[in-house]
Design a protein around this motif. Structure first.
Motif, short mmCIF file in Angstrom:
data_model
loop_
_atom_site.label_atom_id
_atom_site.label_comp_id
_atom_site.label_asym_id
_atom_site.label_seq_id
_atom_site.Cartn_x
_atom_site.Cartn_y
_atom_site.Cartn_z
N THR A 74 -6.61 44.09 -13.92
CA THR A 74 -5.70 45.02 -14.58
C THR A 74 -5.92 46.43 -14.06
O THR A 74 -7.04 46.93 -14.03
N LEU A 76 -4.70 50.26 -14.90
CA LEU A 76 -4.06 51.06 -15.94
C LEU A 76 -3.62 52.40 -15.37
O LEU A 76 -4.35 53.03 -14.60
N THR A 86 5.10 55.67 -16.77
CA THR A 86 6.09 54.64 -16.48
C THR A 86 6.76 54.88 -15.15
O THR A 86 7.07 53.93 -14.41
N VAL A 89 4.61 53.44 -12.50
CA VAL A 89 4.70 51.98 -12.48
C VAL A 89 5.99 51.53 -11.82
O VAL A 89 6.03 50.50 -11.14
N GLU A 106 7.48 41.11 -16.28
CA GLU A 106 7.64 42.55 -16.08
C GLU A 106 8.42 43.15 -17.23
O GLU A 106 9.18 42.47 -17.92
N THR A 109 7.14 49.09 -18.93
CA THR A 109 5.84 49.74 -18.78
C THR A 109 4.80 48.88 -18.06
O THR A 109 3.64 49.28 -17.98
N TYR A 110 5.18 47.73 -17.52
CA TYR A 110 4.17 46.88 -16.91
C TYR A 110 4.81 45.91 -15.92
O TYR A 110 6.02 45.68 -15.94
N GLU A 112 3.32 42.04 -13.99
CA GLU A 112 2.23 41.08 -13.80
C GLU A 112 2.60 40.12 -12.69
O GLU A 112 3.67 39.51 -12.71
N ARG A 118 -2.20 42.85 -12.65
CA ARG A 118 -1.13 43.51 -13.38
C ARG A 118 -1.34 45.02 -13.38
O ARG A 118 -2.48 45.50 -13.24
N ILE A 120 -0.22 48.44 -15.70
CA ILE A 120 0.30 48.78 -17.03
C ILE A 120 0.30 50.30 -17.21
O ILE A 120 -0.71 50.96 -16.95
#
Length: 423
Positions: A74, A76, A86, A89, A106, A109-110, A112, A118, A120
């Motif tokens: 992950t 961040l 965002t 991302v 998806e 805000t994320y 994977e 992923r 995030i």
């Protein structure tokens, strides 16, 4: 998935596509600058102190995607507002699409990826980010991230021994980013990027920007220098660091919205900057600075910007200073056959006297900024009463908030506020 016919990039195309973050920049047709190559070559906590438009977010997106794919963990992304995190991302998602990486899930805000990994985007408050374990944390606009948010991030890397990548323009000699840059010792790898090292900036552009924004802001925004807060300034950086100061979006029950305009002192085309700041009054009695649309341009250009701000925020009125061309403002809008609610105001008191009540609202915590309004905030904390230079953005802000203050009455209901504000 990209194949052998992919366009060549700056490193050996034979290297595996997941072996180097520069692969993702290459897919976008970007040849990394030397400082970006340096950041990509290290695998430790890194501070990047860089000029605006140096390519910070693009490099961070490539590193975030590479780390998520190669480590299968992950990553961040944290920024002063969730909107900013965002946005980064979204850059990661674009790179993943160009690389043909299949996604398992998806959202806004994320994202994977299949097989793990992923990225995030997290909200900008400590209580909303706890509970994650990460292989990498990207801190975008890190100098504007409060200390408590940074402290909340560090434990997320304890188990994975992951990496922090903090990228930012400076924001004065304050906060964790400044302390780590100067006092963090050998723990950090540090990279500093001045605008003079960015090949996309011409000397002519930089000289024009120096004249436009002034030496103090130019040193901060383009030379990547930590500019000290000025003694005697009406505004303090510490007010901007309070947890509730920045908001993702204004409240939906704004009573009144004003576009404040401080016309350029000289009407010659492009000779000076016109301050254009939008502010709103909430039903809670607080003031919300919605946007800064200031620019240096001809009267026609800043008229178009004022109109854009007026319509974008569904404003109720435009307030312009007569002393700096208010009559001309009326003439400009009449010439375009535009019938808008325009109030022309005359500065009968000194600049400091007008600004002090607005600064007091900030000190009381009754003013909030929607996101980071970097140039406005730098100008506010950099102006001291008596300075010969006219602070255009500050003046526009003061006119807007002053108008709202004159249309506010404490203790009224929302409906009563609406009636009072429209008088």
């Amino acid at each position: 998935m990209p194949g052998k016919n992919d366009p060549p990039v700056w490193w050996d195309i034979g290297v595996g596509r997941e072996a180097h973050p520069g692969y993702y920049l290459g897919l976008m047709g970007i040849a990394p600058d030397p400082w970006q190559r340096e950041v990509m070559a290290v695998n430790r906590d890194t501070l990047v102190l860089a000029s605006r438009q140096a390519g910070k977010s693009t490099a961070a997106a490539a590193l975030a995607l590479h780390r998520a794919v190669s480590a299968g963990g992950t990553v961040l992304v944290v920024a002063p507002t969730e909107r900013q995190s965002t946005e980064l991302v979204l850059r990661v998602r674009k790179m993943a699409a160009l690389a043909g990486l299949p996604l398992e899930a998806e959202g806004r805000t994320y994202l994977e990826m299949e097989g793990g990994g992923r990225v995030i985007a997290l909200p900008a408050h400590p209580e909303g980010i706890r509970g994650y374990t990460a292989v990498m944390v990207v801190l975008d606009e890190a100098a504007y991230i409060p200390d408590d948010l940074y402290v909340a991030v560090r434990p997320m890397l304890a188990v994975t021994r992951g990496r922090v990548l903090a990228i930012s323009t400076p924001a004065g000699k304050r906060g964790w980013f400044w302390r780590e840059w100067h006092e963090g010792g050998d723990h950090w790898h540090r990279v500093r990027v001045s605008a003079e090292e960015v090949p996309r900036f011409s000397p002519e552009f930089l000289q024009a920007e120096r004249l436009r924004v002034g030496e103090r802001m130019f040193a901060q925004e383009y030379l990547a220098e930590f500019v000290e807060e000025r003694q005697g300034a009406l505004w303090r950086w510490e007010w901007f660091e309070r947890p509730a100061f920045r908001v993702e979006a204004p409240p939906t029950d704004l009573v009144r919205v004003v576009v404040g305009v401080d016309p350029a002192a000289s009407m010659a085309e492009g000779s000076a900057e016109t301050g254009i700041v939008v502010a709103g009054l909430g039903a809670d009695g607080h003031y919300y600075v919605l946007g800064d649309y200031s620019l240096r341009g001809s009267p026609e250009e800043w008229r178009a910007r004022v109109l854009h701000a007026y319509h974008a925020h569904q404003a109720d009125v435009i307030v312009a200073e007569k002393n700096q061309g208010g009559d001309m403002v009326e003439a400009i809008f009449r010439a375009a056959n535009m019938d808008l609610p325009l109030r022309v105001v005359t500065a009968t008191r000194g600049k400091a006297v007008r600004a002090e009540p607005v600064a007091l609202l900030y000190e009381q915590g009754r003013v909030h900024h929607v996101g980071v309004l970097r140039e406005l905030e730098t100008q506010l904390t950099g102006w001291v009463p008596g300075d010969p230079v006219s602070p255009d953005r500050m003046d526009a802000l003061v006119w807007a908030v002053t108008h709202l203050m004159n249309h506010t009455k404490v203790g009224l209901t929302y409906e009563e506020q609406l009636r009072y504000a429209s008088r």
